[in-house]
Motif scaffolding. Structure first.
Motif, PDB file in Angstrom:
ATOM      1  N   ILE A 107      31.104  37.233  47.834  1.00 19.68           N
ATOM      2  CA  ILE A 107      30.765  37.508  46.554  1.00 19.68           C
ATOM      3  C   ILE A 107      30.898  38.990  46.495  1.00 19.68           C
ATOM      4  N   GLU A 108      31.452  39.619  45.609  1.00 23.87           N
ATOM      5  CA  GLU A 108      31.571  41.234  45.424  1.00 23.87           C
ATOM      6  C   GLU A 108      31.338  41.612  44.015  1.00 23.87           C
ATOM      7  N   ALA A 109      30.463  42.664  44.353  1.00 23.91           N
ATOM      8  CA  ALA A 109      30.031  43.068  42.892  1.00 23.91           C
ATOM      9  C   ALA A 109      30.364  44.733  43.240  1.00 23.91           C
ATOM     10  N   VAL A 110      31.233  45.340  42.033  1.00 24.67           N
ATOM     11  CA  VAL A 110      31.835  46.490  41.952  1.00 24.67           C
ATOM     12  C   VAL A 110      31.567  47.478  40.940  1.00 24.67           C
ATOM     13  N   TYR A 111      30.940  48.548  41.096  1.00 18.67           N
ATOM     14  CA  TYR A 111      30.675  49.781  39.964  1.00 18.67           C
ATOM     15  C   TYR A 111      31.422  50.806  40.207  1.00 18.67           C
ATOM     16  N   CYS A 112      32.127  50.992  39.196  1.00 17.58           N
ATOM     17  CA  CYS A 112      33.121  52.196  39.091  1.00 17.58           C
ATOM     18  C   CYS A 112      32.163  53.472  38.661  1.00 17.58           C
ATOM     19  N   ILE A 113      32.168  54.450  39.491  1.00 17.73           N
ATOM     20  CA  ILE A 113      31.680  55.791  39.686  1.00 17.73           C
ATOM     21  C   ILE A 113      32.689  56.685  38.724  1.00 17.73           C
ATOM     22  N   SER A 114      34.003  56.575  38.776  1.00 17.09           N
ATOM     23  CA  SER A 114      34.996  57.598  38.502  1.00 17.09           C
ATOM     24  C   SER A 114      36.136  56.928  38.492  1.00 17.09           C
ATOM     25  N   GLY A 115      37.079  57.571  37.450  1.00  9.98           N
ATOM     26  CA  GLY A 115      38.473  56.845  37.326  1.00  9.98           C
ATOM     27  C   GLY A 115      38.768  56.005  36.315  1.00  9.98           C
ATOM     28  N   GLU A 116      39.992  55.541  36.256  1.00 12.63           N
ATOM     29  CA  GLU A 116      40.083  54.346  35.180  1.00 12.63           C
ATOM     30  C   GLU A 116      41.281  53.531  35.939  1.00 12.63           C
ATOM     31  N   GLY A 117      41.160  52.304  35.516  1.00 12.04           N
ATOM     32  CA  GLY A 117      41.745  51.228  35.706  1.00 12.04           C
ATOM     33  C   GLY A 117      41.743  49.845  35.114  1.00 12.04           C
ATOM     34  N   TYR A 169      40.663  43.130  32.050  1.00 12.47           N
ATOM     35  CA  TYR A 169      39.346  43.764  31.756  1.00 12.47           C
ATOM     36  C   TYR A 169      39.592  45.472  32.355  1.00 12.47           C
ATOM     37  N   PRO A 170      39.323  46.414  31.242  1.00  9.97           N
ATOM     38  CA  PRO A 170      39.375  47.544  31.461  1.00  9.97           C
ATOM     39  C   PRO A 170      38.339  48.055  32.459  1.00  9.97           C
ATOM     40  N   ILE A 171      38.675  49.019  33.239  1.00 12.00           N
ATOM     41  CA  ILE A 171      37.621  49.603  34.156  1.00 12.00           C
ATOM     42  C   ILE A 171      37.587  51.169  33.915  1.00 12.00           C
ATOM     43  N   ARG A 172      36.536  51.760  34.154  1.00 13.94           N
ATOM     44  CA  ARG A 172      36.026  53.136  33.793  1.00 13.94           C
ATOM     45  C   ARG A 172      34.896  53.435  34.132  1.00 13.94           C
ATOM     46  N   SER A 173      34.485  54.836  34.236  1.00 15.80           N
ATOM     47  CA  SER A 173      33.129  55.245  34.941  1.00 15.80           C
ATOM     48  C   SER A 173      32.032  54.384  34.082  1.00 15.80           C
ATOM     49  N   GLY A 174      31.062  53.754  34.882  1.00 12.05           N
ATOM     50  CA  GLY A 174      29.917  53.144  34.264  1.00 12.05           C
ATOM     51  C   GLY A 174      30.184  51.665  34.246  1.00 12.05           C
ATOM     52  N   THR A 175      31.256  51.265  34.637  1.00 11.33           N
ATOM     53  CA  THR A 175      31.760  49.812  34.568  1.00 11.33           C
ATOM     54  C   THR A 175      31.520  49.023  35.602  1.00 11.33           C
ATOM     55  N   MET A 189      40.190  55.896  41.435  1.00 11.19           N
ATOM     56  CA  MET A 189      39.008  55.370  40.971  1.00 11.19           C
ATOM     57  C   MET A 189      37.936  55.236  42.324  1.00 11.19           C
ATOM     58  N   ARG A 190      36.856  55.576  42.223  1.00  5.89           N
ATOM     59  CA  ARG A 190      35.710  55.447  43.122  1.00  5.89           C
ATOM     60  C   ARG A 190      34.846  54.576  42.770  1.00  5.89           C
ATOM     61  N   MET A 191      34.646  53.726  43.597  1.00  2.59           N
ATOM     62  CA  MET A 191      33.745  52.277  43.252  1.00  2.59           C
ATOM     63  C   MET A 191      32.849  52.205  44.498  1.00  2.59           C
ATOM     64  N   VAL A 192      31.533  51.650  43.932  1.00  2.03           N
ATOM     65  CA  VAL A 192      30.688  51.278  45.041  1.00  2.03           C
ATOM     66  C   VAL A 192      30.654  49.645  45.162  1.00  2.03           C
ATOM     67  N   CYS A 193      31.010  49.136  46.054  1.00  4.76           N
ATOM     68  CA  CYS A 193      31.130  47.687  46.445  1.00  4.76           C
ATOM     69  C   CYS A 193      30.038  47.137  47.082  1.00  4.76           C
ATOM     70  N   VAL A 194      29.579  46.168  46.861  1.00  2.22           N
ATOM     71  CA  VAL A 194      28.588  45.146  47.582  1.00  2.22           C
ATOM     72  C   VAL A 194      28.984  43.865  47.927  1.00  2.22           C
ATOM     73  N   PHE A 195      29.105  43.466  49.035  1.00  3.07           N
ATOM     74  CA  PHE A 195      29.622  42.172  49.467  1.00  3.07           C
ATOM     75  C   PHE A 195      28.547  41.285  50.065  1.00  3.07           C
ATOM     76  N   ASN A 196      28.498  39.974  49.802  1.00  2.00           N
ATOM     77  CA  ASN A 196      27.481  39.017  50.346  1.00  2.00           C
ATOM     78  C   ASN A 196      28.448  37.974  50.534  1.00  2.00           C
ATOM     79  N   PRO A 197      28.523  37.441  51.935  1.00  2.00           N
ATOM     80  CA  PRO A 197      27.808  37.734  53.060  1.00  2.00           C
ATOM     81  C   PRO A 197      28.321  39.211  53.270  1.00  2.00           C
ATOM     82  N   PRO A 198      27.551  39.947  53.956  1.00  2.00           N
ATOM     83  CA  PRO A 198      27.842  41.226  54.569  1.00  2.00           C
ATOM     84  C   PRO A 198      29.186  41.170  55.340  1.00  2.00           C
ATOM     85  N   CYS A 199      29.957  42.235  55.180  1.00  2.00           N
ATOM     86  CA  CYS A 199      31.135  42.419  56.097  1.00  2.00           C
ATOM     87  C   CYS A 199      30.684  43.004  57.457  1.00  2.00           C
ATOM     88  N   THR A 200      31.282  42.972  58.349  1.00  2.00           N
ATOM     89  CA  THR A 200      31.190  43.518  59.820  1.00  2.00           C
ATOM     90  C   THR A 200      31.870  44.966  59.832  1.00  2.00           C
TER      91      THR A 200
END
Length: 128
Positions: free
Chosen positions: A56-66, A77-83, A101-112
């Motif tokens: 499962i991945e959760a992604v938070y866009c910090i900057s950029g557009e896509g 689905y549009p992506i921009r800062s704050g999405t 785009m700069r994204m913060v991505c969280v994975f479960n189960p965790p990646c090695t």
């Protein structure tokens, strides 16, 4: 407590580079917190097929557009800062960077930390 700075990750084995993206792996399975966290850059004018069938991945866009397009239904689905988007049903998708785009991505189960996308766009589930 774990305290890290991105500068400690850049240029190390936890700084994974691919054709369309780079992923700085800040937290990994070895840290024992139940998820991994990555600071990811998506290159401008790129399209990447991704299918996290093992995560499962959760992604938070910090900057950029896509945009993200789910393959099964063609929804875009549009992506921009704050999405924020979450691939909670393991959706196969196309990720398009219009600008970097700069994204913060969280994975479960965790990646090695060594994972890269295979031909299906999947990260393998590494048990060891």
């Amino acid at each position: 407590m774990i305290v890290r700075n991105l500068s400690e990750i850049e240029g190390t084995v936890q700084d994974i580079k691919a054709e369309n993206w780079s992923s700085r792996r800040l937290l990994l399975r070895k840290d024992g917190v139940g998820f991994s966290m990555h600071d990811t850059l998506i290159k401008a004018n790129t399209e990447t097929l991704i299918w996290y069938k093992n995560h499962i991945e959760a992604v938070y866009c910090i900057s950029g557009e896509g945009e993200i397009e789910t393959v099964d239904d063609g929804k875009v689905y549009p992506i921009r800062s704050g999405t924020l988007y979450v691939l909670n049903h393991h959706e196969k998708h196309l990720l398009r960077g219009k600008s970097e785009m700069r994204m913060v991505c969280v994975f479960n189960p965790p990646c090695t930390g060594n994972e890269t996308h295979d031909a299906e766009g999947t990260y393998p589930l590494i048990e060891n």
